[in-house]
Design an enzyme around this catalytic site. Structure first.
Site, PDB file in Angstrom:
ATOM      1  N   ARG A 134     -19.674 -11.984 -20.073  1.00  0.00           N
ATOM      2  CA  ARG A 134     -18.947 -13.256 -19.962  1.00  0.00           C
ATOM      3  C   ARG A 134     -19.508 -14.091 -18.817  1.00  0.00           C
ATOM      4  NH1 ARG A 134     -15.982 -16.442 -23.275  1.00  0.00           N
ATOM      5  NH2 ARG A 134     -13.963 -17.069 -22.446  1.00  0.00           N
ATOM      6  N   THR A 436     -19.184 -20.369 -31.686  1.00  0.00           N
ATOM      7  CA  THR A 436     -19.487 -18.960 -31.467  1.00  0.00           C
ATOM      8  C   THR A 436     -20.110 -18.305 -32.707  1.00  0.00           C
ATOM      9  OG1 THR A 436     -17.656 -18.835 -29.918  1.00  0.00           O
ATOM     10  CG2 THR A 436     -18.410 -16.769 -30.761  1.00  0.00           C
ATOM     11  N   THR A 454     -21.476 -16.690 -27.533  1.00  0.00           N
ATOM     12  CA  THR A 454     -20.999 -18.068 -27.633  1.00  0.00           C
ATOM     13  C   THR A 454     -21.585 -18.945 -26.534  1.00  0.00           C
ATOM     14  OG1 THR A 454     -18.955 -19.385 -27.717  1.00  0.00           O
ATOM     15  CG2 THR A 454     -19.004 -17.616 -26.123  1.00  0.00           C
ATOM     16  N   GLU A 475     -18.239 -22.731 -21.044  1.00  0.00           N
ATOM     17  CA  GLU A 475     -17.260 -21.628 -21.123  1.00  0.00           C
ATOM     18  C   GLU A 475     -16.114 -21.769 -20.130  1.00  0.00           C
ATOM     19  OE1 GLU A 475     -16.732 -19.235 -23.969  1.00  0.00           O
ATOM     20  OE2 GLU A 475     -18.842 -19.565 -23.550  1.00  0.00           O
ATOM     21  N   ASP A 478     -12.529 -22.566 -20.858  1.00  0.00           N
ATOM     22  CA  ASP A 478     -11.592 -21.552 -21.368  1.00  0.00           C
ATOM     23  C   ASP A 478     -10.551 -21.166 -20.304  1.00  0.00           C
ATOM     24  OD1 ASP A 478     -12.524 -21.427 -23.923  1.00  0.00           O
ATOM     25  OD2 ASP A 478     -13.415 -19.433 -23.772  1.00  0.00           O
ATOM     26  N   SER A 502     -11.175 -14.790 -22.713  1.00  0.00           N
ATOM     27  CA  SER A 502     -11.771 -15.038 -24.024  1.00  0.00           C
ATOM     28  C   SER A 502     -10.854 -14.507 -25.121  1.00  0.00           C
ATOM     29  CB  SER A 502     -13.122 -14.320 -24.109  1.00  0.00           C
ATOM     30  OG  SER A 502     -13.628 -14.370 -25.411  1.00  0.00           O
ATOM     31  N   SER A 503     -11.138 -14.947 -26.341  1.00  0.00           N
ATOM     32  CA  SER A 503     -10.488 -14.367 -27.522  1.00  0.00           C
ATOM     33  C   SER A 503     -11.471 -13.537 -28.333  1.00  0.00           C
ATOM     34  CB  SER A 503      -9.941 -15.482 -28.412  1.00  0.00           C
ATOM     35  OG  SER A 503      -8.947 -16.201 -27.734  1.00  0.00           O
ATOM     36  N   GLY A 523     -14.521 -18.523 -33.700  1.00  0.00           N
ATOM     37  CA  GLY A 523     -13.336 -19.318 -34.042  1.00  0.00           C
ATOM     38  C   GLY A 523     -12.327 -19.499 -32.930  1.00  0.00           C
TER      39      GLY A 523
HETATM   40  N1  GLU Z   1     -14.886 -19.568 -25.800  1.00  0.00           N
HETATM   41  C1  GLU Z   1     -14.151 -18.884 -26.823  1.00  0.00           C
HETATM   42  C2  GLU Z   1     -13.749 -17.512 -26.383  1.00  0.00           C
HETATM   43  O1  GLU Z   1     -14.387 -16.938 -25.579  1.00  0.00           O
HETATM   44  C3  GLU Z   1     -14.933 -18.745 -28.060  1.00  0.00           C
HETATM   45  C4  GLU Z   1     -15.278 -20.063 -28.590  1.00  0.00           C
HETATM   46  C5  GLU Z   1     -15.299 -20.124 -30.030  1.00  0.00           C
HETATM   47  O2  GLU Z   1     -15.217 -19.161 -30.756  1.00  0.00           O
HETATM   48  O3  GLU Z   1     -15.439 -21.231 -30.482  1.00  0.00           O
HETATM   49  O4  GLU Z   1     -12.801 -16.993 -26.853  1.00  0.00           O
END
Ligand code: GLU
Length: 626
Positions: A134, A436, A454, A475, A478, A502-503, A523
């Site tokens: 990350r 991503t 991503t 990033e 986020d 993050s997700s 996503g």
């Molecule tokens: N920045 C997002 C994350 O880390 C992902 C971005 C995306 O999937 O568009 O969760």
């Protein structure tokens, strides 16, 4: 840190001669792994120059066979991974080579300027490990990093298109760390296909064209980005050949001088210069960033123990903090199991409306908890959040006959579980991008990689590093700019050296006989629901992995509405969900997943999207005949 009023610039831009586009040797992708018949409607290359790489590869969404498997959003990138596997490389080798190739063909989603999370399964030991790549915030950041002089949050768009949003890229360090731990080849060799691909080019498809058009205004703010990605002032036409000699040079630089170039060398100097003083078009001003050479030099891709939970007698492994992916996916799966107990009816036996109702309620609950507890801070109660006891307690809010009012309150993962615990209301949804890319790999020995990477939103910060052809991430947007819920601690505020939550949810499922499933998706915050829905599709709905990836998606994230693809929103199932109180918001498409299902010793089905994001590419080294 103070308010980010630092250097603003309209420094004049020196346009480099596009005529100097490098021409290199012809493409050398092995094509043995794909069926002999190329898709007839595949775009053909323009005349002149070296042949672009892999222009005649078909996009196949599902492939079964042996010898190893790769699934990504792009056929050229998947083929790069398959070539590595066919030549004797292992899953890590193939994943790194594929990721680097995606940095060329998916430059708005990932690459040298971004970060990600790498989950590895070792077949001989059964062990799962992860690398956290990350991005990190500058050491100068504190909770006010995204506030203006009046203490108000900066407009999101202002923050995105600026040096402020750029974190230290983690992908190259991840590649090196993964290769050091599990690879069998040298990173410099694994980056060769990407270098060649950037030099010789690839054929522009509709998705790349559309993404360029959608970002053209942003890209025009930064002349370097316009030169590389809007040649002649236009988005490259579908069917034309897109070459990026600067990016080829960046891969060559890393191959020659190692990833240290990005952290303490030529690339580092170029990155820092551009972040601290972005080159903008005349009349355009953007906030400068604060990232320093010292921030880059102190970066490390970190080894982290995976999040582990049990689901239907299986072991589920995902990414720990600073991602919320592993925790939230685990909680969703645990809640679905808890609803079985609470209702007395297994989820595998309920109809589609009730199934999606359960999935939606579990997702909203998991989002309430992750928003409250998960961020890059000490003391995140991961073990409790993924425990069945916590899910059992949280399932008390579930009503098979009605959707819970949103927002669902967060729970108390305190280790003492009885009835409903003391849940408290949670507030607004955090923002996250929708870009991503995810790749899944299994090799012939059964080792696997699940890797999501991503540059945050499609096109990242829109800042291209001059002379090096890659876009820097955004990033750091986020982070929550202000606490999500006034009066409730927010673990995801900016801080020095901190990694934004993050997700991303690269996931591996291991059963009694070993590896069963590898999955993940892009996503933004829908990554969590997409990944969970694929697992539920396989294990609760008995879908093949291809069908589980293709199935219409629902994404409930504890907002007042939930996203539903048209095949759900406009269907009788959607009407059934609405009757239960779900407020569906029709969304053209959610996610762009890939997955691999292990069918037996050295037998796999690889799966990618048949339609979403223009369709992905699933490949195996030796496809089944017929
Ligand atoms: N920045 C997002 C994350 O880390 C992902 C971005 C995306 O999937 O568009 O969760």
């Amino acid at each position: 840190m103070g308010t980010p009023t630092a250097a603003r610039t309209t420094r004049p831009f020196h346009r480099r001669a596009l005529a100097a586009l490098a021409v290199g040797t012809a493409a050398a992708l092995a094509l043995g792994a794909v069926p002999a018949t190329a898709a007839p409607d595949r775009d053909r290359p323009q005349r002149g120059g070296p042949p672009p790489v892999g222009h005649d590869l078909p996009k196949v969404p599902v492939m079964t066979g042996s010898g190893g498997a790769v699934a990504s959003v792009d056929p050229v990138a998947s083929q790069v991974g398959i070539d590595v596997l066919a030549a004797g490389g292992n899953a890590t080798d193939a994943a790194v080579a594929t990721a680097a190739a995606l940095g060329v063909t998916e430059p708005y989603s990932t690459g040298i300027g971004g970060g990600g999370f790498f989950v590895h399964y070792d077949a001989s030991s059964g062990r799962v490990d992860t690398v956290d790549g990350r991005e990190t915030a500058p050491m100068s950041y504190d909770e006010t990093a995204f506030l203006d002089a009046d203490g108000d949050p900066l407009p999101f768009r202002t923050a995105v298109n600026s040096g402020l949003s750029v974190g230290v890229p983690g992908n190259p360090a991840t590649w090196q760390r993964a290769v050091d731990r599990w690879g069998s080849e040298r990173l410099r060799d694994l980056l060769k296909p990407a270098e060649r691909l950037a030099r010789n080019g690839f054929v522009v498809d509709q998705t790349f064209h559309d993404q360029t058009v959608a970002n053209a205004d942003r890209f025009s703010m930064f002349p370097e980005t316009a030169v590389v990605f809007l040649p002649g002032g236009q988005a490259p036409a579908v069917g034309s050949v897109f070459r990026n000699p600067d990016l080829s040079a960046a891969y060559r630089e890393i191959r020659t001088h190692g990833v240290e170039s990005l952290y303490d060398g030529r690339l580092a100097r170029a990155v820092v210069a551009e972040i601290q003083d972005p080159t903008t078009a005349p009349g355009v001003e953007v906030p400068a960033g604060e990232l320093t050479r010292a921030d880059l030099a102190r970066y490390e891709a970190l080894d982290r123990a995976p999040v582990h939970s049990r689901y239907r007698g299986r072991d589920v492994y995902g990414m720990p903090v600073p991602s919320s992916g592993g925790i939230a996916v685990a909680e969703i799966l645990n809640l679905v199991e808890a609803y079985d107990e609470r209702t007395g009816t297994p989820t595998s036996e309920v109809d589609q409306v009730q199934y999606l109702h359960r999935f939606s309620e579990a997702s909203a609950t998991a989002f309430a908890d992750r928003n409250r507890y998960v961020g890059d801070v000490p003391g995140v109660p991961t073990g409790e959040l993924v425990s069945q006891g916590f899910a059992d307690e949280r399932s008390c809010l579930f009503d098979p006959a009605a959707a819970m009012p949103r927002p669902v309150p967060f729970g108390s993962p305190d280790g003492s579980y009885a009835d409903c615990g003391d849940a408290r209301a949670s507030g607004i949804l955090p923002h996250e991008g929708m870009s991503t890319t995810h790749l899944s790999v299994v090799d012939r020995w059964g080792n696997a990689v699940s890797y999501t990477s991503t540059i945050e939103q499609t096109g990242g910060s829109a800042i291209t590093v001059p002379g090096w052809g890659f876009i820097l991430n955004n990033e750091l947007t986020d982070f929550d700019f202000v606490p999500l819920t006034p009066g409730v601690p927010d673990p995801n505020l900016p801080g020095p050296g901190k990694r934004p939550r993050s997700s991303m949810s690269p996931t591996v499922v291991v059963g009694a006989d070993g590896l069963e499933l590898v999955a993940g998706s892009p996503g933004g915050s829908t990554i969590i629901t997409t990944t969970a829905q694929i697992l539920l599709g396989v294990y609760e709905r008995d879908l093949s992995v291809g069908d589980a990836v293709a199935a219409p998606r629902l994404s409930s994230r504890n907002g007042s509405t939930e996203s539903a693809e048209p095949a759900i929103a406009g269907s009788p199932v959607g009407a059934g969900l609405t009757a239960l109180g779900h407020r569906l918001s029709s969304t053209p498409e959610i996610g762009a997943a890939t997955a691999i299902r292990v069918l037996g010793p050295d037998r796999y089905t690889a799966a990618a999207e048949p339609v979403r994001r223009g369709g992905g590419s699933a490949m195996v080294v030796v496809p089944d005949a017929g």
